[in-house]
Write an enzyme that holds these catalytic residues in place. Structure first.
Site, mmCIF file in Angstrom:
data_model
loop_
_atom_site.group_PDB
_atom_site.id
_atom_site.type_symbol
_atom_site.label_atom_id
_atom_site.label_comp_id
_atom_site.label_asym_id
_atom_site.label_seq_id
_atom_site.Cartn_x
_atom_site.Cartn_y
_atom_site.Cartn_z
ATOM 1 N N SER A 47 -5.635 1.135 -3.372
ATOM 2 C CA SER A 47 -5.523 1.157 -1.911
ATOM 3 C C SER A 47 -5.029 -0.175 -1.373
ATOM 4 O O SER A 47 -5.331 -1.225 -1.915
ATOM 5 C CB SER A 47 -6.874 1.469 -1.272
ATOM 6 O OG SER A 47 -6.757 1.386 0.126
ATOM 7 N N LYS A 101 -11.335 7.072 -4.514
ATOM 8 C CA LYS A 101 -10.191 6.714 -3.647
ATOM 9 C C LYS A 101 -10.018 7.776 -2.560
ATOM 10 O O LYS A 101 -9.717 7.470 -1.398
ATOM 11 C CB LYS A 101 -8.916 6.579 -4.493
ATOM 12 C CG LYS A 101 -7.612 6.480 -3.694
ATOM 13 C CD LYS A 101 -7.566 5.214 -2.868
ATOM 14 C CE LYS A 101 -6.238 4.841 -2.253
ATOM 15 N NZ LYS A 101 -5.334 5.805 -1.755
ATOM 16 N N HIS A 154 -12.569 7.143 0.029
ATOM 17 C CA HIS A 154 -12.118 5.981 0.805
ATOM 18 C C HIS A 154 -11.170 6.438 1.914
ATOM 19 O O HIS A 154 -11.305 6.060 3.076
ATOM 20 C CB HIS A 154 -11.421 4.979 -0.127
ATOM 21 C CG HIS A 154 -10.587 3.952 0.592
ATOM 22 N ND1 HIS A 154 -9.338 4.255 1.105
ATOM 23 C CD2 HIS A 154 -10.818 2.667 0.922
ATOM 24 C CE1 HIS A 154 -8.854 3.193 1.713
ATOM 25 N NE2 HIS A 154 -9.733 2.210 1.602
ATOM 26 N N ASN A 155 -10.206 7.272 1.542
ATOM 27 C CA ASN A 155 -9.229 7.726 2.542
ATOM 28 C C ASN A 155 -9.890 8.603 3.601
ATOM 29 O O ASN A 155 -9.533 8.536 4.779
ATOM 30 C CB ASN A 155 -8.087 8.481 1.864
ATOM 31 C CG ASN A 155 -7.151 7.539 1.131
ATOM 32 O OD1 ASN A 155 -7.550 6.466 0.712
ATOM 33 N ND2 ASN A 155 -5.913 7.938 0.966
ATOM 34 N N GLU A 213 -11.538 6.412 5.946
ATOM 35 C CA GLU A 213 -10.467 5.779 6.734
ATOM 36 C C GLU A 213 -10.058 6.689 7.907
ATOM 37 O O GLU A 213 -9.898 6.216 9.038
ATOM 38 C CB GLU A 213 -9.304 5.512 5.787
ATOM 39 C CG GLU A 213 -8.033 5.013 6.396
ATOM 40 C CD GLU A 213 -6.912 4.977 5.341
ATOM 41 O OE1 GLU A 213 -7.133 4.455 4.221
ATOM 42 O OE2 GLU A 213 -5.818 5.491 5.622
HETATM 43 N N1 LIG Z 1 3.290 3.990 -0.331
HETATM 44 C C1 LIG Z 1 2.006 3.664 -0.206
HETATM 45 O O1 LIG Z 1 1.553 2.992 0.719
HETATM 46 C C2 LIG Z 1 1.042 4.098 -1.267
HETATM 47 C C3 LIG Z 1 -0.269 3.638 -1.234
HETATM 48 C C4 LIG Z 1 -1.132 3.996 -2.236
HETATM 49 C C5 LIG Z 1 -0.691 4.815 -3.265
HETATM 50 N N2 LIG Z 1 0.593 5.286 -3.273
HETATM 51 C C6 LIG Z 1 1.000 6.130 -4.368
HETATM 52 O O2 LIG Z 1 1.758 5.351 -5.283
HETATM 53 C C7 LIG Z 1 2.736 6.171 -5.948
HETATM 54 C C8 LIG Z 1 4.111 5.561 -5.757
HETATM 55 O O3 LIG Z 1 4.405 5.507 -4.372
HETATM 56 P P1 LIG Z 1 5.816 4.981 -3.832
HETATM 57 O O4 LIG Z 1 5.741 5.130 -2.337
HETATM 58 O O5 LIG Z 1 6.109 3.646 -4.415
HETATM 59 O O6 LIG Z 1 6.885 5.958 -4.504
HETATM 60 P P2 LIG Z 1 7.217 7.518 -4.216
HETATM 61 O O7 LIG Z 1 8.229 7.587 -3.144
HETATM 62 O O8 LIG Z 1 5.948 8.285 -4.069
HETATM 63 O O9 LIG Z 1 7.907 7.939 -5.615
HETATM 64 C C9 LIG Z 1 9.176 7.432 -6.018
HETATM 65 C C10 LIG Z 1 9.133 7.039 -7.474
HETATM 66 O O10 LIG Z 1 8.758 8.176 -8.284
HETATM 67 C C11 LIG Z 1 9.748 8.355 -9.307
HETATM 68 N N3 LIG Z 1 9.803 9.760 -9.693
HETATM 69 C C12 LIG Z 1 9.750 10.838 -8.865
HETATM 70 N N4 LIG Z 1 9.810 11.976 -9.578
HETATM 71 C C13 LIG Z 1 9.917 11.613 -10.887
HETATM 72 C C14 LIG Z 1 10.013 12.325 -12.111
HETATM 73 N N5 LIG Z 1 10.008 13.659 -12.130
HETATM 74 N N6 LIG Z 1 10.090 11.619 -13.262
HETATM 75 C C15 LIG Z 1 10.094 10.284 -13.250
HETATM 76 N N7 LIG Z 1 9.991 9.529 -12.119
HETATM 77 C C16 LIG Z 1 9.901 10.199 -10.949
HETATM 78 C C17 LIG Z 1 11.020 7.861 -8.672
HETATM 79 O O11 LIG Z 1 11.986 7.608 -9.647
HETATM 80 P P3 LIG Z 1 13.559 7.647 -9.246
HETATM 81 O O12 LIG Z 1 13.870 6.306 -8.682
HETATM 82 O O13 LIG Z 1 14.241 7.905 -10.533
HETATM 83 O O14 LIG Z 1 13.748 8.756 -8.248
HETATM 84 C C18 LIG Z 1 10.505 6.598 -7.978
HETATM 85 O O15 LIG Z 1 10.308 5.556 -8.884
HETATM 86 C C19 LIG Z 1 2.593 7.562 -5.302
HETATM 87 O O16 LIG Z 1 1.755 8.350 -6.130
HETATM 88 C C20 LIG Z 1 1.900 7.295 -3.995
HETATM 89 O O17 LIG Z 1 1.153 8.388 -3.549
HETATM 90 C C21 LIG Z 1 1.459 4.927 -2.304
#
Ligand SMILES: NC(=O)c1ccc[n+]([C@@H]2O[C@H](COP(=O)([O-])OP(=O)(O)OC[C@H]3O[C@@H](n4cnc5c(N)ncnc54)[C@H](OP(=O)(O)O)[C@@H]3O)[C@@H](O)[C@H]2O)c1
Length: 482
Positions: free
Chosen positions: A131, A185, A188-189, A192
């Site tokens: 988080s 987690k 937590h959400n 939130e």
């Molecule tokens: N954003 C936030 O604030 C936040 C906070 C806490 C947790 N999270 C979690 O953290 C994780 C990452 O979040 P994010 O916002 O950085 O990215 P995202 O937009 O959720 O995901 C994009 C990433 O996933 C990869 N991907 C998608 N489908 C795939 C597949 N079938 N095989 C391999 N790679 C794949 C993409 O690769 P390509 O570049 O090749 O498309 C890219 O690296 C998520 O689970 C999200 O829920 C996010």
């Protein structure tokens, strides 16, 4: 083949993964391997952040070969199918004893499923809730890892180096086995959601009750942030309320469409609570309040429905603001109490040994609900690990007894004024329900017995009973058919 030189790897170079990889690389002793499905993203990250000294790979085989053993990789990709795809790839190149960490926002039941499947290969699987958003990932998040003790032995020291620090302690602890980390987690959400809704109701009541401007209310929140409500959410609320829209000169909050979105973790918290039979009413109301806000057609159709016929006025604005502050504090205690009830129930259901006090501790920094107040929760559970409801701990009982009169006045005022206060009101109802000597549940059970022969227990005798409602209405002993 790359030479094994990195002690940790990150898969997924979108915002969260690249920031987490940079965070890891900035800590003494870490060499970080990186990989992304689309290699161009990996190349961009390498060229933008040369100081990180990333060991970059363009194939999953190369990535595995670049890691020292036991290999440890954190997956930060799109939750769901993306995570499953990467796990499948990794299990073909990793060996028994290696560690796969899913740092995405997975549903805890998916994590339980994945852990079971991966364990059969001899590879460790850890579902870790992370988080703090992108800034947290870069500077120090709150981390909630599940998984085996064996995996924690390798992973723990690494995660401790990148987690947020609160009062000299890293905001990470081994939460429990398999899905425990993602479960916590999720809670937590959920908390939130409740916290944000309560703050929004406080703002609305003050604005409509006293006519103060968003900027003036921002000052009130800044003041509140110096006391027992001190928290990240109160702090950012003041920032949002103070923001002026450059285009119109209006307070930004007045030009934002009043429809709140959701990514689903609040709904998961409530769905899980329903399955576990835990009344998380504050969290549920917060989720529903967002749903109601996002129904423009219904809201337009209902906008001419009658409101209160008598005018509501606040005579003493300062006193009203103080009442709202106290109501917010009391309702917040209930929201956390309910969230921890769900943790207790989940731990029981899934056989996790979760230390509630430690969870409150790791939420003090890095995460969205970080707050001073969490120290009081840790103290309450340290004093009494078997505490049946957080609100019954002496500190919180005392806090609620000092604030409850104000809380009641605010809920009455909201009802009289026709100002929606679902989280304030439901928290107060929950509190009154919990402390009630007798609940009308006795009548509900009587009704159930009437139409469905669902039986009842008596206050004055052992056993289960049924009244022959459609017969002579005498009472017989019966088998419990709850
Ligand atoms: N954003 C936030 O604030 C936040 C906070 C806490 C947790 N999270 C979690 O953290 C994780 C990452 O979040 P994010 O916002 O950085 O990215 P995202 O937009 O959720 O995901 C994009 C990433 O996933 C990869 N991907 C998608 N489908 C795939 C597949 N079938 N095989 C391999 N790679 C794949 C993409 O690769 P390509 O570049 O090749 O498309 C890219 O690296 C998520 O689970 C999200 O829920 C996010």
């Amino acid at each position: 083949m790359a030479q094994a030189q990195a002690n940790i790897g990150v898969i997924g170079m979108a915002v969260m993964g690249s920031n987490l990889a940079r965070n890891l690389a900035s800590r003494e002793g870490n060499t970080v391997a990186i990989y992304n499905r689309s290699a161009d993203k990996t190349r961009t990250v390498v060229s933008e952040f040369p100081e990180a000294g990333f060991v970059a790979s363009e194939t999953i085989e190369e990535f595995a070969a670049s890691l020292t053993k036991p290999r440890t990789a954190i997956i930060m990709v799109k939750a769901g199918a993306g995570t499953d795809a990467v796990i499948n790839q990794l299990t073909t190149v990793f060996e028994p004893g290696d560690i796969i960490v899913d740092g995405g926002n997975a549903l805890f039941t998916d994590t339980i499923r994945r852990e079971k499947a991966v364990r059969e290969t001899g590879i460790n699987f850890v579902g870790a809730g992370i988080s703090g958003g992108e800034e947290g990932a870069l500077k120090g998040p709150s981390i909630m890892p599940g998984g085996s003790a064996e995996a924690w032995a390798t992973l723990g020291p690494i995660l401790k180096t990148i987690a947020a620090v609160a009062e000299d302690e890293p905001c990470v602890t081994h939460v429990g086995t398999d899905g425990a980390g993602h479960f916590v987690k999720m809670i937590h959400n959920g908390i939130e959601y409740a916290d944000m809704q309560l703050i929004a109701e406080a703002y609305d009541l003050i604005r409509r009750g006293t006519g103060k401007s968003p900027a003036e209310i921002a000052d009130i929140f800044t003041e509140w942030n110096k006391g027992e409500l001190e928290s990240y959410l109160i702090e950012i609320t003041a920032e949002v309320l103070r923001q002026v829209d450059a285009k119109t000169g209006q307070p930004l909050v007045d030009v934002i469409v009043d429809q709140a979105g959701a990514k689903g973790t609040g709904a998961w918290t409530v769905q899980t609570a329903l399955d576990l039979g835990i009344p998380v009413s504050g969290i549920a109301e917060a989720v529903f309040a967002r749903s109601l806000s996002s129904k423009p057609a219904q809201r337009a159709a209902a906008s001419s429905l009658p409101g209160p016929t008598s005018k509501w006025t606040v005579d003493d604005a300062d006193a009203f603001v103080e009442d709202v502050r106290q109501a917010l504090y009391a309702s917040k205690i209930i929201a956390y109490s309910q969230g921890f009830d769900e943790i207790v129930a989940g731990a029981e259901q899934y056989d996790w040994d979760i230390k509630k006090g430690d969870i409150a501790k790791i939420w003090r920094g890095g995460c969205i609900i970080r707050a001073q107040f969490l120290n009081r929760i840790t103290e309450a559970y340290d004093e009494n690990p078997g505490l049946v409801a957080l609100v019954t701990a002496p500190y919180f009982t005392d806090a609620v007894s000092q604030t409850q009169d104000a809380w009641r006045r605010v809920v009455v005022a909201a009802a009289q004024a026709g100002i929606p206060s679902p989280a304030f009101s439901s928290s107060l109802s929950y509190y009154d329900g919990l402390r009630a000597d007798r609940l009308p549940a006795a009548l509900v059970q009587g009704q159930r017995d009437f139409f469905g022969a669902h039986t009842y227990r008596r206050v004055d005798a052992e056993g289960t009973f049924h009244t022959l409602w459609s017969g002579d209405r005498s009472e017989i002993e019966a088998t419990d058919t709850h």
